[in-house]
Write a protein that holds these residues in place. Structure first.
Motif, short mmCIF file in Angstrom:
data_model
loop_
_atom_site.label_atom_id
_atom_site.label_comp_id
_atom_site.label_asym_id
_atom_site.label_seq_id
_atom_site.Cartn_x
_atom_site.Cartn_y
_atom_site.Cartn_z
N ARG A 66 -10.23 4.20 2.61
CA ARG A 66 -8.83 4.09 1.86
C ARG A 66 -8.03 5.29 1.55
NH1 ARG A 66 -11.46 -0.02 -1.05
NH2 ARG A 66 -11.28 1.43 -2.82
N TRP A 67 -8.97 6.24 0.89
CA TRP A 67 -8.22 7.28 0.57
C TRP A 67 -7.81 8.38 1.64
CZ3 TRP A 67 -13.14 8.83 -2.59
CH2 TRP A 67 -13.38 7.99 -3.77
N ILE A 68 -8.88 8.18 2.75
CA ILE A 68 -8.26 9.03 3.77
C ILE A 68 -6.95 8.33 4.43
CG2 ILE A 68 -9.13 9.53 6.17
CD1 ILE A 68 -11.87 9.81 4.77
N SER A 69 -6.98 7.11 4.74
CA SER A 69 -5.85 6.38 5.23
C SER A 69 -4.63 6.46 4.51
CB SER A 69 -6.04 4.85 5.42
OG SER A 69 -5.01 4.17 6.00
N ALA A 70 -4.67 6.61 3.47
CA ALA A 70 -3.32 6.58 2.16
C ALA A 70 -2.94 8.27 2.45
CB ALA A 70 -3.78 6.57 0.85
N ALA A 71 -3.90 9.38 2.61
CA ALA A 71 -3.49 10.47 2.69
C ALA A 71 -2.98 10.87 4.18
CB ALA A 71 -4.80 11.34 2.37
N GLN A 72 -3.74 10.26 5.01
CA GLN A 72 -3.04 10.47 6.58
C GLN A 72 -1.61 9.87 6.56
OE1 GLN A 72 -5.89 9.17 9.19
NE2 GLN A 72 -5.65 10.58 10.59
N ASN A 73 -1.60 8.68 6.12
CA ASN A 73 -0.15 8.16 6.02
C ASN A 73 0.96 9.08 5.33
OD1 ASN A 73 -1.07 5.83 7.62
ND2 ASN A 73 -1.30 4.66 5.75
N ILE A 74 0.59 9.63 4.46
CA ILE A 74 1.72 10.51 3.53
C ILE A 74 1.66 11.57 4.62
CG2 ILE A 74 1.99 11.85 1.81
CD1 ILE A 74 0.51 9.67 0.00
N TYR A 75 0.70 12.25 5.08
CA TYR A 75 0.77 13.35 5.83
C TYR A 75 1.62 12.99 7.00
CZ TYR A 75 -0.54 17.11 9.03
OH TYR A 75 -0.43 18.19 9.90
N ARG A 76 1.77 12.05 7.66
CA ARG A 76 2.34 11.84 8.96
C ARG A 76 4.01 11.41 8.35
NH1 ARG A 76 -2.30 8.09 11.73
NH2 ARG A 76 -3.28 9.85 12.73
N LYS A 77 4.05 11.00 7.43
CA LYS A 77 5.38 10.43 6.94
C LYS A 77 6.17 11.75 6.59
CE LYS A 77 6.00 6.35 7.19
NZ LYS A 77 6.95 5.74 8.28
N VAL A 78 5.40 12.80 6.00
CA VAL A 78 6.12 14.19 5.71
C VAL A 78 6.24 14.89 7.06
CG1 VAL A 78 5.55 16.40 4.41
CG2 VAL A 78 5.15 14.23 3.33
N ARG A 79 5.46 15.02 7.69
CA ARG A 79 5.77 15.77 9.02
C ARG A 79 6.83 15.06 9.87
NH1 ARG A 79 3.13 20.24 10.89
NH2 ARG A 79 3.22 19.18 12.99
N GLU A 80 6.91 13.59 9.64
CA GLU A 80 7.97 13.05 10.56
C GLU A 80 9.28 13.37 9.99
OE1 GLU A 80 8.76 8.59 10.40
OE2 GLU A 80 6.75 8.78 11.42
#
Length: 85
Positions: A66-80
């Motif tokens: 869960r922690w990794i998924s949440a962090a990865q989603n935020i990372y991708r949104k910021v990159r986007e």
């Protein structure tokens, strides 16, 4: 002792480092009923979890995912957002 090893490979060292740092505090505070070791090696995060109780091991694994998924989603949104500008 029940054990589980999770090896995650990311697209870049930057992404792996950001995800690692984002979940590090959760990792440190989760060492109550299970023991976990987390390492960052270039673009790979390695997590090794141990617990005498299989249900605690399972809960620990789900927490990391869960922690990794949440962090990865935020990372991708910021990159986007940065690529749009």
């Amino acid at each position: 002792m029940n054990r589980f090893k999770l090896i995650l490979t990311f697209d870049s060292e930057e992404e792996a480092k950001i995800i690692y740092n984002a979940i590090y505090l959760e990792h440190i505070s989760s060492q109550i009923r299970s023991r976990a070791e987390m390492k960052l090696e270039r673009n790979v995060i390695k997590i090794h979890v141990e617990s005498p109780d299989i249900s605690i091991l399972k809960a620990s694994i789900y927490s990391y995912l869960r922690w990794i998924s949440a962090a990865q989603n935020i990372y991708r949104k910021v990159r986007e957002c940065h690529s749009i500008e």
